[in-house]
Design an enzyme around this catalytic site. Structure first.
Site, PDB file in Angstrom:
ATOM      1  N   THR A 192       0.828  -1.200   0.000  1.00 30.95           N
ATOM      2  CA  THR A 192       0.000   0.000   0.000  1.00 30.95           C
ATOM      3  C   THR A 192       0.868   1.258   0.000  1.00 30.95           C
ATOM      4  O   THR A 192       2.019   1.210   0.425  1.00 30.95           O
ATOM      5  CB  THR A 192      -0.834  -0.072   1.299  1.00 30.95           C
ATOM      6  N   ARG A 220     -13.868  -7.598  -0.581  1.00 33.61           N
ATOM      7  CA  ARG A 220     -13.167  -7.389   0.702  1.00 33.61           C
ATOM      8  C   ARG A 220     -12.632  -5.948   0.764  1.00 33.61           C
ATOM      9  O   ARG A 220     -12.020  -5.452  -0.160  1.00 33.61           O
ATOM     10  CB  ARG A 220     -12.012  -8.371   0.821  1.00 33.61           C
ATOM     11  N   GLY A 222     -10.212  -3.613   3.278  1.00 34.84           N
ATOM     12  CA  GLY A 222      -9.316  -3.669   4.434  1.00 34.84           C
ATOM     13  C   GLY A 222      -9.356  -2.379   5.226  1.00 34.84           C
ATOM     14  O   GLY A 222     -10.316  -1.601   5.155  1.00 34.84           O
ATOM     15  N   THR A 243      -0.151   0.901   6.982  1.00 34.52           N
ATOM     16  CA  THR A 243       0.006  -0.170   6.000  1.00 34.52           C
ATOM     17  C   THR A 243       0.236  -1.492   6.735  1.00 34.52           C
ATOM     18  O   THR A 243       0.687  -1.486   7.885  1.00 34.52           O
ATOM     19  CB  THR A 243       1.173   0.099   5.032  1.00 34.52           C
ATOM     20  N   GLY A 246      -4.457  -5.652   7.048  1.00 36.15           N
ATOM     21  CA  GLY A 246      -5.608  -4.796   7.319  1.00 36.15           C
ATOM     22  C   GLY A 246      -6.537  -5.279   8.414  1.00 36.15           C
ATOM     23  O   GLY A 246      -7.031  -4.494   9.223  1.00 36.15           O
TER      24      GLY A 246
HETATM   25  N1  ASP Z   1      -3.457  -2.612   4.633  1.00 36.27           N
HETATM   26  C1  ASP Z   1      -3.703  -3.079   3.296  1.00 36.27           C
HETATM   27  C2  ASP Z   1      -4.930  -3.933   3.301  1.00 36.27           C
HETATM   28  O1  ASP Z   1      -5.095  -4.728   4.209  1.00 36.27           O
HETATM   29  C3  ASP Z   1      -2.562  -3.821   2.704  1.00 36.27           C
HETATM   30  C4  ASP Z   1      -1.223  -3.115   2.807  1.00 36.27           C
HETATM   31  O2  ASP Z   1      -1.057  -2.215   3.580  1.00 36.27           O
HETATM   32  O3  ASP Z   1      -0.315  -3.469   2.077  1.00 36.27           O
HETATM   33  O4  ASP Z   1      -5.714  -3.857   2.376  1.00 36.27           O
END
Ligand code: ASP
Length: 323
Positions: A192, A220, A222, A243, A246
Site C-alpha cells: 500500500t 473485501r 481492508g 500499512t 488490514g
Molecule cells: N493494509 C492493506 C490492506 O489490508 C494492505 C497493505 O497495507 O499493504 O488492504
C-alpha cells in the site's frame, strides 16, 4: 483569525460556514510510504527510487506556498502509477482475478474524509477519494457508485485490464493452481502507499491508497480506506497513514490510536508511532507499519515487518528514502 471560511454541505443539504483557524506560516513537511512487507532484496532499489520520485512530486507541489492536498495527491499518484507498489497500476488481484482499489484522504482541520472502495476502473484512486472529500455530502462511496461519482467529477475511468501487470497476473495464476501460498508471492510483495503533508499555512492532510491483499475475496475492504484505521488526521495531534495486515490494523483502529499517542506532552512522533505498532502486535496480533507527522510537521514512522518503504523531506532540503 487567519484562514478562509469553508462552505460545507451535509447530507441534509444544509449549508453552513465553518471557520478554520490556521497557524501563522509554518515550515512545510512531507512523509510518504510504499508499504510494510517482506520486501525482497531485488525490489529494494525500485522501492527507494519510487519513494524518491513521489517525494519530489509532492515537494514541488508543496514548496513555495503550495497546498498540502495537492502535494498529497501528486505524491500518491506517482506511487499509484509505479507497479512496484500495490496501489493503482500493479495492484494485487482478487481471488477471481480483478483489481479492486481502495483510497482515502482526510483533512485535519475539519476531520472530514473522502474515501472510496472496490474501484475497478479508476487509474488513480486518490483522485476519486479527493473528489469525495471536496464534492460529496458523504464520506465514503463504494464500487460502481464511487466510479460513477468520480467520473461525474472529472476523474477519468479506464479499462479494468489497464490496472493489471503481467507480474500480478502470473502471481495470481500461480496462486490459483493450488492453494494460495506465501511462496507464490516471492518477488511481488509490494505494499500500500500513503502520504501525510502539512503546508506553509498549517493545512494538514493524510492519505492512503491500496490494491488490498493478494487473492482477497472480491468485495473485501481492508483498513486502508477506513477513517481511523488506514488513515487519520486531526489538527490537534497530527496525521497518519497505515500499512500492513488490514484485518489486524482495523482491530486496533491504528491510525486514530497513533494520533492519540501524540497527545501527551512527553510524546514524540517516533514514540507515538512505535507505541501504535506495539499495540498492533500485542492486541491486533498483526504486522504492519505507519508514517506520521505531528501537528507541527515533525515526522515519525515505525514498522514490525522485515521492511517498510518510506521517505520524507528533512528540514525542507534533504530527501530521505529508505527500505
Ligand atoms: N493494509 C492493506 C490492506 O489490508 C494492505 C497493505 O497495507 O499493504 O488492504
Amino acid at each position: 483569525m487567519r484562514g478562509p471560511f469553508f462552505l460545507i454541505t451535509d447530507h441534509l443539504n444544509f449549508v453552513y460556514s465553518h471557520p478554520i483557524c490556521y497557524p501563522a506560516t509554518m515550515r512545510p513537511s512531507l512523509i510518504i510510504h510504499g508499504g510494510a512487507w517482506d520486501i525482497p532484496d531485488d525490489a529494494v532499489d525500485a522501492c527507494k527510487a519510487g519513494c524518491l520520485r513521489a517525494l519530489h512530486a509532492g515537494w514541488s507541489a508543496l514548496k513555495s506556498g503550495g497546498h498540502a492536498l495537492d502535494a498529497i495527491q501528486a505524491a500518491i499518484m506517482v506511487l499509484e502509477d509505479d507497479p512496484v507498489f500495490d496501489a493503482g497500476y500493479g495492484s494485487h488481484l482478487t481471488l477471481d482475478g480483478h483489481v479492486e482499489c481502495d483510497a482515502i484522504v482526510m483533512e485535519a482541520a475539519t476531520l472530514r474524509a473522502g474515501a472510496v472502495a472496490g474501484l475497478r476502473r479508476v487509474k488513480n484512486p486518490i483522485r476519486a477519494a479527493r473528489a469525495v472529500l471536496e464534492k460529496c455530502p458523504h464520506m465514503m462511496l463504494i464500487s460502481e457508485g464511487a466510479e460513477r461519482f468520480a467520473s461525474q467529477h472529472g476523474v477519468p475511468l479506464c479499462d479494468p485490464e489497464e490496472l493489471v501487470t503481467s507480474a500480478e497476473r502470473e502471481a495470481w495464476l500461480r496462486c490459483s493452481k493450488d492453494s494460495h501460498a506465501a511462496e507464490h508471492h516471492r518477488g511481488h510483495e509490494q505494499g500500500t502507499v500513503g502520504a501525510v503533508a502539512v503546508d506553509e499555512q498549517g493545512r494538514l492532510f493524510a492519505a492512503t491508497s491500496t490494491g488490498g491483499t493478494c487473492c482477497k475475496l472480491s468485495g473485501r475492504v481492508g483498513d486502508s480506506p477506513l477513517i481511523g484505521s488506514g488513515c487519520y488526521a486531526d489538527a490537534e495531534t497530527g496525521g497518519v497513514s497505515s500499512t500492513g495486515y488490514g484485518e489486524a490494523i482495523m482491530r486496533v483502529v491504528m491510525a486514530k490510536t497513533a494520533t492519540d499517542f501524540l497527545r501527551p506532552a512527553s510524546s514524540t512522533p517516533t514514540r507515538a508511532a512505535q507505541a501504535a505498532i506495539q499495540l498492533l502486535a500485542n492486541r491486533g496480533k498483526g504486522t504492519g507499519g505507519l508514517i506520521l507527522l505531528d501537528k507541527d510537521g515533525n515526522p515519525g514512522f515505525a514498522f514490525n515487518t522485515p521492511r517498510m518503504a518510506y521517505g520524507y523531506v528533512k528540514d525542507g532540503t534533504q530527501f530521505v528514502a529508505g527500505v
